[in-house]
Design a protein around this motif. Structure first.
Motif, PDB file in Angstrom:
ATOM      1  N   UNK A  71       0.819  -1.201   0.000  1.00 26.68           N
ATOM      2  CA  UNK A  71       0.000   0.000   0.000  1.00 26.68           C
ATOM      3  C   UNK A  71       0.858   1.259   0.000  1.00 26.68           C
ATOM      4  N   UNK A  72       1.831   1.309   0.910  1.00 25.68           N
ATOM      5  CA  UNK A  72       2.647   2.524   1.051  1.00 25.68           C
ATOM      6  C   UNK A  72       3.989   2.444   0.329  1.00 25.68           C
ATOM      7  N   UNK A  73       4.372   1.226  -0.079  1.00 28.30           N
ATOM      8  CA  UNK A  73       5.687   0.983  -0.674  1.00 28.30           C
ATOM      9  C   UNK A  73       6.841   1.197   0.311  1.00 28.30           C
ATOM     10  N   UNK A  74       6.526   1.344   1.600  1.00 27.13           N
ATOM     11  CA  UNK A  74       7.588   1.460   2.600  1.00 27.13           C
ATOM     12  C   UNK A  74       8.279   0.105   2.729  1.00 27.13           C
ATOM     13  N   UNK A  75       9.589   0.130   3.011  1.00 24.94           N
ATOM     14  CA  UNK A  75      10.379  -1.092   3.037  1.00 24.94           C
ATOM     15  C   UNK A  75      10.666  -1.535   4.468  1.00 24.94           C
ATOM     16  N   UNK A  76      10.747  -2.851   4.638  1.00 23.98           N
ATOM     17  CA  UNK A  76      11.104  -3.411   5.936  1.00 23.98           C
ATOM     18  C   UNK A  76      12.195  -4.455   5.734  1.00 23.98           C
ATOM     19  N   UNK A 114      -4.201  -9.095   6.262  1.00 18.13           N
ATOM     20  CA  UNK A 114      -4.929  -7.929   6.752  1.00 18.13           C
ATOM     21  C   UNK A 114      -5.393  -8.203   8.170  1.00 18.13           C
ATOM     22  N   UNK A 115      -5.130  -7.278   9.087  1.00 14.77           N
ATOM     23  CA  UNK A 115      -5.538  -7.447  10.478  1.00 14.77           C
ATOM     24  C   UNK A 115      -7.054  -7.569  10.583  1.00 14.77           C
ATOM     25  N   UNK A 126     -20.312  -2.373   2.933  1.00 12.97           N
ATOM     26  CA  UNK A 126     -19.451  -3.528   2.723  1.00 12.97           C
ATOM     27  C   UNK A 126     -18.074  -3.203   2.216  1.00 12.97           C
ATOM     28  N   UNK A 127     -17.749  -1.923   2.082  1.00 15.52           N
ATOM     29  CA  UNK A 127     -16.431  -1.525   1.609  1.00 15.52           C
ATOM     30  C   UNK A 127     -15.468  -1.337   2.789  1.00 15.52           C
ATOM     31  N   UNK A 128     -14.285  -1.845   2.646  1.00 15.20           N
ATOM     32  CA  UNK A 128     -13.272  -1.753   3.698  1.00 15.20           C
ATOM     33  C   UNK A 128     -12.103  -0.903   3.201  1.00 15.20           C
ATOM     34  N   UNK A 129     -11.696   0.051   4.024  1.00  9.20           N
ATOM     35  CA  UNK A 129     -10.575   0.912   3.672  1.00  9.20           C
ATOM     36  C   UNK A 129      -9.315   0.392   4.382  1.00  9.20           C
ATOM     37  N   UNK A 130      -8.365  -0.122   3.607  1.00 13.23           N
ATOM     38  CA  UNK A 130      -7.155  -0.703   4.161  1.00 13.23           C
ATOM     39  C   UNK A 130      -6.018   0.310   4.054  1.00 13.23           C
ATOM     40  N   UNK A 134      -2.659  -1.622   8.591  1.00 14.57           N
ATOM     41  CA  UNK A 134      -3.571  -2.772   8.649  1.00 14.57           C
ATOM     42  C   UNK A 134      -2.923  -4.035   8.099  1.00 14.57           C
ATOM     43  N   UNK A 135      -1.769  -3.901   7.471  1.00 14.15           N
ATOM     44  CA  UNK A 135      -1.105  -5.052   6.863  1.00 14.15           C
ATOM     45  C   UNK A 135       0.071  -5.517   7.718  1.00 14.15           C
ATOM     46  N   UNK A 136       0.260  -6.823   7.765  1.00 15.98           N
ATOM     47  CA  UNK A 136       1.420  -7.398   8.454  1.00 15.98           C
ATOM     48  C   UNK A 136       1.938  -8.575   7.638  1.00 15.98           C
ATOM     49  N   UNK A 137       3.194  -8.878   7.827  1.00 17.70           N
ATOM     50  CA  UNK A 137       3.801  -9.995   7.106  1.00 17.70           C
ATOM     51  C   UNK A 137       3.220 -11.321   7.592  1.00 17.70           C
ATOM     52  N   UNK A 138       2.931 -12.201   6.668  1.00 16.15           N
ATOM     53  CA  UNK A 138       2.444 -13.535   7.015  1.00 16.15           C
ATOM     54  C   UNK A 138       3.637 -14.490   6.975  1.00 16.15           C
ATOM     55  N   UNK A 139       4.239 -14.704   8.140  1.00 20.40           N
ATOM     56  CA  UNK A 139       5.410 -15.576   8.262  1.00 20.40           C
ATOM     57  C   UNK A 139       4.972 -16.871   8.934  1.00 20.40           C
TER      58      UNK A 139
END
Length: 210
Positions: A71-76, A114-115, A126-130, A134-139
């Protein structure tokens, strides 16, 4: 002489010790102290003289890699995170601690998740704003449970121990627990007051309080 091995589900133990220690980050010394408590408890509950064969510690080396938030293109960079550094230090220390055998599975990146709180909120249509947070890595860990099951079978079939202390609350271990008992090995469960399925107690010989 009563010989036993301690098998530790590391993910389970770290979560329980984290809560016990007022959410202070876990380190290798806390795990070593926990094992000392198990040895003391075993000496009290077993009539024969006890000998601790080995501690098997099952974990996965922390996931590494660089990822970009979609979404933000921020890097981790996972290697720069505190959780990576803490778990890497624990594994490195336990590998060279006497009587510890560290068994490592793998951590695999399975995309982003998505949390739940974000999914429950919507605009009434029914629309969700992400958003980024709201996002986390699925490890996901792979191969850890399998290694525990294999070691239970090996210790049992080779008659290396009289008893197995299993530190876990995961009911997936019921089949190897049953196998060990059928082959004459005592199964001592250490669930750290975790709410477990009744079947786990049914297929253990003793519930160890530590």
């Amino acid at each position: 002489m009563y010989k036993y091995a301690i098998l530790i589900d590391a993910g389970f133990l770290k979560k329980k010790l984290f809560v016990r220690n007022n959410r202070v980050p876990i380190n290798s010394d806390l795990i070593i102290d926990f094992v000392a408590d198990i040895k003391s408890s075993m000496a009290n509950v077993i009539d024969d003289k006890t000998f601790m064969h080995r501690i098997y510690y099952y974990d996965a080396y922390p996931a590494d890699g660089r990822f970009k938030n979609p979404i933000s293109n921020s890097k981790i960079d996972l290697q720069q995170t505190e959780i990576y550094k803490i778990n890497a230090r624990i594994i490195s220390k336990l590998k060279i601690t006497p009587n510890f055998a560290v068994r490592l599975g793998e951590c695999a990146f399975r995309g982003w998740k998505v949390n739940n709180s974000a999914l429950k909120s919507n605009d009434g249509h029914g629309n969700v704003n992400i958003v980024e947070s709201d996002l986390s890595l699925n490890i996901q860990q792979k191969g850890v449970d399998m290694r525990i099951g294999l070691d239970v079978a090996t210790l049992t079939l080779k008659k290396q121990v009289n008893g197995i202390v299993l530190v876990s609350g995961d009911s997936d271990f019921i089949p190897p627990m049953k196998f060990a008992r059928k082959e004459g090995v005592q199964l001592i469960l250490c669930s750290l007051d975790h709410k477990i399925k009744t079947e786990m107690l049914e297929h253990s010989d003793y519930s160890l309080q530590v």
